[in-house]
Enzyme design. Structure first.
Site, PDB file in Angstrom:
ATOM      1  N   ASP A 131       0.680  -1.213  -0.066  1.00  0.00           N
ATOM      2  CA  ASP A 131       0.064   0.060  -0.034  1.00  0.00           C
ATOM      3  C   ASP A 131       0.830   1.331  -0.034  1.00  0.00           C
ATOM      4  O   ASP A 131       0.665   2.192  -0.948  1.00  0.00           O
ATOM      5  CB  ASP A 131      -1.087   0.064   1.177  1.00  0.00           C
TER       6      ASP A 131
ATOM      7  N   SER B   7      -4.479  -8.703  17.494  1.00  0.00           N
ATOM      8  CA  SER B   7      -4.618  -9.895  16.466  1.00  0.00           C
ATOM      9  C   SER B   7      -3.993  -9.490  15.251  1.00  0.00           C
ATOM     10  O   SER B   7      -4.495 -10.472  14.184  1.00  0.00           O
ATOM     11  CB  SER B   7      -5.979 -10.464  16.684  1.00  0.00           C
ATOM     12  N   GLY B   8      -3.946  -8.407  14.828  1.00  0.00           N
ATOM     13  CA  GLY B   8      -3.511  -8.054  13.241  1.00  0.00           C
ATOM     14  C   GLY B   8      -4.756  -7.785  12.454  1.00  0.00           C
ATOM     15  O   GLY B   8      -4.489  -8.048  11.375  1.00  0.00           O
ATOM     16  N   LEU B   9      -5.737  -7.718  13.104  1.00  0.00           N
ATOM     17  CA  LEU B   9      -6.956  -7.614  12.319  1.00  0.00           C
ATOM     18  C   LEU B   9      -7.718  -6.305  12.076  1.00  0.00           C
ATOM     19  O   LEU B   9      -8.695  -5.819  11.715  1.00  0.00           O
ATOM     20  CB  LEU B   9      -8.130  -8.536  12.706  1.00  0.00           C
ATOM     21  N   SER B  10      -6.475  -5.218  12.443  1.00  0.00           N
ATOM     22  CA  SER B  10      -6.789  -3.674  12.252  1.00  0.00           C
ATOM     23  C   SER B  10      -7.956  -3.291  13.333  1.00  0.00           C
ATOM     24  O   SER B  10      -8.874  -2.492  12.645  1.00  0.00           O
ATOM     25  CB  SER B  10      -7.429  -3.598  10.876  1.00  0.00           C
TER      26      SER B  10
ATOM     27  N   GLU C 245      -3.431   7.775  12.988  1.00  0.00           N
ATOM     28  CA  GLU C 245      -2.480   6.533  13.481  1.00  0.00           C
ATOM     29  C   GLU C 245      -0.913   6.931  13.362  1.00  0.00           C
ATOM     30  O   GLU C 245      -0.270   6.406  14.237  1.00  0.00           O
ATOM     31  CB  GLU C 245      -2.901   5.402  12.640  1.00  0.00           C
TER      32      GLU C 245
ATOM     33  N   ASP D 223      -5.759  -0.589   5.943  1.00  0.00           N
ATOM     34  CA  ASP D 223      -6.464  -1.134   6.829  1.00  0.00           C
ATOM     35  C   ASP D 223      -7.801  -0.074   6.826  1.00  0.00           C
ATOM     36  O   ASP D 223      -8.917  -0.529   6.839  1.00  0.00           O
ATOM     37  CB  ASP D 223      -5.966  -0.837   8.244  1.00  0.00           C
TER      38      ASP D 223
ATOM     39  N   TYR E  61       8.536  -2.364  11.219  1.00  0.00           N
ATOM     40  CA  TYR E  61       7.546  -1.927  10.016  1.00  0.00           C
ATOM     41  C   TYR E  61       8.041  -0.381   9.730  1.00  0.00           C
ATOM     42  O   TYR E  61       8.352  -0.362   8.365  1.00  0.00           O
ATOM     43  CB  TYR E  61       6.042  -1.446  10.822  1.00  0.00           C
TER      44      TYR E  61
HETATM   45  C1  GLA Z   1      -0.357  -3.037   8.453  1.00  0.00           C
HETATM   46  C2  GLA Z   1      -0.352  -1.469   7.977  1.00  0.00           C
HETATM   47  C3  GLA Z   1      -0.995  -1.290   6.614  1.00  0.00           C
HETATM   48  C4  GLA Z   1      -0.155  -2.213   5.596  1.00  0.00           C
HETATM   49  C5  GLA Z   1       0.052  -3.531   6.259  1.00  0.00           C
HETATM   50  C6  GLA Z   1       0.941  -4.632   5.113  1.00  0.00           C
HETATM   51  O1  GLA Z   1      -1.558  -3.525   8.227  1.00  0.00           O
HETATM   52  O2  GLA Z   1      -1.307  -0.691   8.721  1.00  0.00           O
HETATM   53  O3  GLA Z   1      -1.103  -0.212   5.899  1.00  0.00           O
HETATM   54  O4  GLA Z   1       1.019  -1.603   5.281  1.00  0.00           O
HETATM   55  O5  GLA Z   1       0.334  -3.593   7.433  1.00  0.00           O
HETATM   56  O6  GLA Z   1       0.382  -4.693   4.316  1.00  0.00           O
END
Ligand code: GLA
Length: 395
Positions: free
Chosen positions: A40, A126-129, A163, A175, A224
């Site tokens: 992204d 959990s990585g689900l935003s 964020e 996200d 990141y």
């Molecule tokens: C996280 C970030 C996103 C994207 C993903 C990896 O979810 O918030 O903007 O970069 O990682 O694709």
């Protein structure tokens, strides 16, 4: 918990703490990233889906009591003032909302004397935003309350800025786009170069399963931001070598990259190879879905994970273990979903195999002392207003 049940619970918490009912309630979902990792912010493409879990956000006016925010699960209230906004707030959950309100206020929304509350169904870390769902739900509720609606892409950008600036992760727009533009029974294909979004149908008998190792993570404390800087450095070098303008890794064709990658320091070449490969895999993946070739799509997911593991180095031994467990259990495909360094994986399965597959994956992981949570990702509609006391029809 459905969005309606979440809204009902939030209404009673709001009433309990503020002594009045919400005037507006909104809902925004979390997401799974299905193909296209870290593409992204490199202006590439991604296939993702909003899921059937998210956050509800409620607002009612108060008379001169300022801006207050109740975290429904903790039953804690923070009071804040948008004049004195600082990235280092005591209550970390309040940072996202302050950031969103601050930017909405800058764009002319009159945000003051609001009693706000939120409640979510996405497990934090959990990585689900869950953070994007929270930001977007707050933005939708505030817009409805103030009667001013901005372009949804601008909302996505201001939530992302909140964020980045107030919570420390320099993330892209994936996200927030997924939470806003999600479509029931479909994947969404976002192109972050021209900011276009379209939905891609998925065969009815196909399921995306979510597997989450029971280890929490936070992208703000992960490499990141450093990975993003590596991608930018690769762009600078490639820009001096190629005969056309290179503003992002999206501009570099896989063929040219093969020709020039040896000119990059080894680490940058690996990072860039991941991104360029992912953008290519998304386009092949869309074609495969359109042809109904699910086996090919699954293979692309496995390749994506291998690229994360070996080139971008954003996987972990636990995530690799789940992918191998999925492969051994006969899953069509599996890969890490989202930023990496923890979080969740997404597994591709046919509906009739769903239950057996989840059981075998869990068992295989247990054999290696890894506890996992599993759920089915239900591609769902994006953010919306559920209730406004001034309107008659509510969801
Ligand atoms: C996280 C970030 C996103 C994207 C993903 C990896 O979810 O918030 O903007 O970069 O990682 O694709």
């Amino acid at each position: 918990m459905s969005s309606r049940e979440l809204a009902e619970r939030l209404t009673s918490l709001h009433r309990k703490h503020y002594g009045r009912d919400p005037q507006v309630i909104s809902y925004a979902p979390g997401r799974v990233e299905v193909l296209g990792n870290h593409t992204d912010y490199n202006l590439g493409t991604v296939l993702s889906a909003a899921i059937d879990k998210g956050h509800c956000f409620a607002i009612s006016s108060n008379e001169g009591k300022g801006l207050r925010l109740l975290a429904g699960d903790l039953e804690e209230i923070a009071s804040f003032n948008l004049e004195q906004i600082s990235p280092m707030e005591k209550a970390p959950w309040a940072r996202y909302i302050k950031g969103v309100f601050y930017y909405l206020k800058e764009r002319g929304l009159e945000i003051k004397d609001f009693d706000c509350s939120f409640l979510g169904s996405i497990p934090v870390g959990s990585g689900l935003s869950s953070s994007a769902a929270l930001e977007v739900s707050a933005a939708f509720a505030a817009q409805e309350k103030c009667g001013i609606w901005l372009d949804p892409k601008e909302i996505a950008a201001l939530c992302r800025d909140a964020e980045s600036i107030f919570a420390g992760c320099n993330c892209g727009l994936l996200d927030q786009f997924s939470s806003i533009f999600g479509k029931k029974h479909s994947l969404i294909h976002s192109d972050f170069k021209d900011l276009s979004v379209r939905s891609v149908a998925i065969p009815e008998d196909i399921r995306f399963l979510i597997v989450t190792p029971e280890i929490t993570h936070s992208l703000a404390d992960s490499p990141y931001n450093a990975r993003r800087e590596s991608c930018e450095s690769a762009v600078e070098v490639l820009g001096t070598l190629l005969s056309y303008p290179v503003k992002s890794l999206r501009d570099v064709s896989p063929k040219d990259f093969e020709k020039f990658k040896k000119e990059l320091p080894e680490e940058l070449a690996k990072r860039a190879a991941h991104i360029i490969g992912e953008i290519y895999r998304v386009s092949v993946g869309v074609d495969a879905l359109q042809r109904g070739d699910i086996d090919e799509f699954g293979q692309l997911m496995y390749l994506s994970h291998e690229s994360s593991r070996d080139l971008f180095e954003n996987s972990t031994p636990e995530l690799d273990l789940v992918v191998e467990a999925a492969r051994e259990s006969g899953a069509l495909g599996a890969r890490l979903s989202g930023g990496g360094w923890g979080g969740s994986l997404i597994v591709l399965a046919r509906a009739e195999e769903e239950t057996t597959l989840l059981k075998t994956i869990t068992k295989n992981c247990e054999k290696h002392n890894l506890a996992v949570k599993t759920r089915v990702a239900v591609p769902s509609d994006g953010a919306r207003v559920l209730y406004n006391s001034n309107r008659e029809n509510h969801e």
